[in-house]
Design an enzyme around this catalytic site. Sequence first.
Site, PDB file in Angstrom:
ATOM      1  N   HIS A  45       6.927   3.590  -6.335  1.00 47.88           N
ATOM      2  CA  HIS A  45       6.285   4.714  -5.626  1.00 47.88           C
ATOM      3  C   HIS A  45       7.298   5.626  -4.939  1.00 47.88           C
ATOM      4  CE1 HIS A  45       2.215   3.217  -6.191  1.00 47.88           C
ATOM      5  NE2 HIS A  45       2.531   2.049  -5.677  1.00 47.88           N
ATOM      6  N   GLU A 146      -2.785  -7.743  -6.874  1.00 42.73           N
ATOM      7  CA  GLU A 146      -3.272  -6.580  -6.121  1.00 42.73           C
ATOM      8  C   GLU A 146      -4.537  -5.985  -6.726  1.00 42.73           C
ATOM      9  OE1 GLU A 146      -0.055  -3.749  -5.686  1.00 42.73           O
ATOM     10  OE2 GLU A 146       0.617  -3.978  -7.733  1.00 42.73           O
ATOM     11  N   ASP A 172      -3.372  -1.878  -2.713  1.00 44.96           N
ATOM     12  CA  ASP A 172      -4.036  -1.801  -4.016  1.00 44.96           C
ATOM     13  C   ASP A 172      -5.172  -2.817  -4.093  1.00 44.96           C
ATOM     14  OD1 ASP A 172      -2.926   0.297  -5.617  1.00 44.96           O
ATOM     15  OD2 ASP A 172      -1.037  -0.787  -5.563  1.00 44.96           O
TER      16      ASP A 172
HETATM   17  C1  3PY Z   1       0.230  -2.579  -2.074  1.00 39.85           C
HETATM   18  O1  3PY Z   1      -0.162  -2.734  -0.899  1.00 39.85           O
HETATM   19  O2  3PY Z   1      -0.518  -2.236  -3.005  1.00 39.85           O
HETATM   20  C2  3PY Z   1       1.623  -2.802  -2.387  1.00 39.85           C
HETATM   21  O3  3PY Z   1       2.004  -2.639  -3.532  1.00 39.85           O
HETATM   22  C3  3PY Z   1       2.525  -3.221  -1.282  1.00 39.85           C
HETATM   23  O4  3PY Z   1       3.827  -3.475  -1.678  1.00 39.85           O
HETATM   24 MG    MG Z   2       0.598  -1.889  -4.901  1.00 41.65          MG
END
Ligand code: 3PY
Ligand code: MG
Length: 265
Positions: A45, A146, A172
């Site tokens: 990101h 995630e 996520d």
């Molecule tokens: C998230 O919170 O989605 C992440 O990828 C954190 O590193």
């Molecule tokens: Mg993430």
Amino acid sequence: MENPVRKKVKAGQVSLGTWVNSGRPLIIDILGRSDFEWVTLETEHSALDYQECVNCLYAAQATNIVPFIRVAWNDPMLIKRALDIGAMGVVVPNIDTAADAARAVSASRYAPLGARGIGSSRGQLAYGEDYYDCANELVCVVLMIESADAVKNIDAIMQTPGVDICFIGPNDLAASLGVPLGLDNKHPDHVAACQKVIEAGKKWGVPVGIHCAGAQEAVRRIEEGYKWISIASDVRLLKLALNDVFDCIKKNGAAENAPKHSNTL
Ligand code: 3PY
Ligand code: MG
């Protein structure tokens, strides 16, 4: 040559690190002289490119902090490049199934454990001529949990041979569960999903990690059983430090008209 963070976490101990979005070797130099044991260079990101990562890896090696790279996707080409430039570990986002896990592991391990291509001249420079013999022990494979699917499939993901750590991405995961975003997420659905991952980690002997908003959350997460814990990021740590400075100035009435700060990244 061994990876002290991989060894420590697999032995059931806690290891603290942070994320690096700036890509500045100076920041690695500072973090490498703190009590953090690892950094993850963020290429999912952020604007970091591979040359900036290499420069950060030089600084990591000079200060003995263990460098990981988060690749942008579960793509063998991205994983290969991250490891070939000398990362000691790779963080792979969006692992939803055992097949995703197997793909990430295969890209990270040399035969016979995987299908990583041979050609890491920087690996040999940084870690020795026997790099190809010891890389499978050196490289720490961190898979990101995630999504709701990942939580549903967590037992199969954790049973995939070669997985070192499962790391929860709270934001996520929140988006996938349809609950409000945020690190240190207290929504009951989020809490239940994290609990399921922690329990699976205990069952299958896989250390679990999570990304935390700050030190207070990290303390609670350690009590809950998390082992590989990222405290915020270089950018957020700087923001938190600035907040502290100006909270103190304002409390003492010295800057009544100072702008208010926000608590988000
Ligand atoms: C998230 O919170 O989605 C992440 O990828 C954190 O590193
Ligand atoms: Mg993430």
